[in-house]
Design an enzyme around this catalytic site. Structure first.
Site, PDB file in Angstrom:
ATOM      1  N   LYS A  54     -10.345   2.779  -1.400  1.00  0.00           N
ATOM      2  CA  LYS A  54     -10.436   2.124  -0.097  1.00  0.00           C
ATOM      3  C   LYS A  54     -11.736   2.488   0.617  1.00  0.00           C
ATOM      4  CE  LYS A  54      -7.456   1.512   4.002  1.00  0.00           C
ATOM      5  NZ  LYS A  54      -6.098   1.862   4.516  1.00  0.00           N
ATOM      6  N   CYS A  89      -5.674  -2.718   2.795  1.00  0.00           N
ATOM      7  CA  CYS A  89      -5.310  -2.699   4.210  1.00  0.00           C
ATOM      8  C   CYS A  89      -6.515  -2.835   5.146  1.00  0.00           C
ATOM      9  CB  CYS A  89      -4.496  -1.438   4.515  1.00  0.00           C
ATOM     10  SG  CYS A  89      -3.508  -1.550   6.039  1.00  0.00           S
ATOM     11  N   GLU A 108       0.831  -1.204   0.000  1.00  0.00           N
ATOM     12  CA  GLU A 108       0.000   0.000   0.000  1.00  0.00           C
ATOM     13  C   GLU A 108       0.870   1.260   0.000  1.00  0.00           C
ATOM     14  OE1 GLU A 108      -3.588   1.923   2.779  1.00  0.00           O
ATOM     15  OE2 GLU A 108      -2.165   0.481   3.634  1.00  0.00           O
TER      16      GLU A 108
END
Length: 287
Positions: free
Chosen positions: A113, A150, A40
């Site tokens: 995200k 993540c 990331e």
């Protein structure tokens, strides 16, 4: 298909980080990789450790990104499928995003995200708007890639939706390490959360993390690496250590895995009529 997990330490120098990532990609390709997952936000140190308006200058427009243009060219040169994490600047807000670049250089999809964390050392809510792209796999020449970023990996809903939408594999670029407040070592917890998603969905999973100690304005995070890959049972079949840069390659037969998922009843036996409460903040109040 052969996939590579990776990990690397990042410096403050953008060009140095890009060159390091490129070298890892080239080596993984020589070893037969079809798709390589980088960590990331690998272009820079993890700038979210503190709230600082200067870091918004690092963001790039999806339609005019030097990072994405670079990896479109490299994808063609190496013949690789590349999920590229980057800090995205939109007209009115900013996202923690990933563009999936196919081997012909075409960007097959954009994911922003969905779950944004906040806390000492991980001040992402200051920088990122929660993603508005939804959760769905992106089709590529390496299969239908189920991508989260993540913090998304901690929510089983992410992986289940990706599986229900036809993903062949779950993939999570990551930046996680020491916990400045609790002081706990969260590595096993981090891995176990994803291992559960892999096993429950009868689907392999990849996670690529960063390594190294990063300090910014008194906030220090030591990233613990341990990038890993599972098979369809959630068994770890490749894992790196806490301080070695590089990659590991794993191979999957997606046709065989699709057939195996059919033999299990985890999707057949779902009771969607009982899951309404998952959409409620407080089921006791019905809302």
């Amino acid at each position: 298909m052969k996939f590579a997990i990776t990990q690397m330490a990042m410096s403050p120098d953008y060009e140095e980080n890009i060159a390091k990532a490129d070298a890892i990609l080239a080596s993984a390709k020589k070893d037969g990789a079809d798709c390589v997952l980088l960590p990331e936000l690998f272009e820079y140190p993890y700038f979210c450790k503190r709230e600082d308006y200067r870091y918004f200058d690092l963001a790039e427009d999806f339609l005019d990104s030097k990072t994405l243009v670079h990896y479109q060219k490299l994808a063609i040169e190496l013949g690789l499928v590349l999920p590229i994490s980057f800090f995205e600047k939109a007209p009115t807000c900013y996202f923690n995003s990933l563009a999936l670049i196919d081997r012909d250089g075409e960007i097959k999809g954009l994911y922003r995200k969905s779950h944004i964390p906040t806390g000492e050392g991980y001040e992402e809510k200051f920088y990122f708007t929660p993603g508005n792209t939804g959760i769905s796999p992106i089709a590529s020449s390496a299969g239908k890639l189920g991508i989260g970023i993540c913090w998304d990996q901690w929510f089983p809903e992410t992986s289940r939706i990706l599986a229900l939408s036809g993903a062949d594999i779950l993939m999570f670029p990551t930046a996680i390490g020491s916990e400045p407040v609790t002081g706990k070592d969260s590595r096993k917890h981090w891995q176990n959360a994803m291992i559960g998603s892999s096993a429950q969905n009868v689907m392999p999973l990849l996670a690529s993390n960063r390594i190294g100690k990063e300090d910014d304005m008194g906030a220090t995070v030591t990233f613990f690496g341990h990038s890993f890959a599972t098979n369809q049972y959630g068994e770890v079949i490749a894992e790196m250590d806490e301080n070695t840069e590089g990659y590991r390659i794993v191979e999957y037969d997606f046709d065989a895995l699709r057939k195996e998922r059919t033999t299990w009843g985890v999707f057949r036996d779902r009771r969607t009529d009982l899951y309404h409460d998952l959409l409620l903040v407080d089921p006791r109040l019905g809302r």
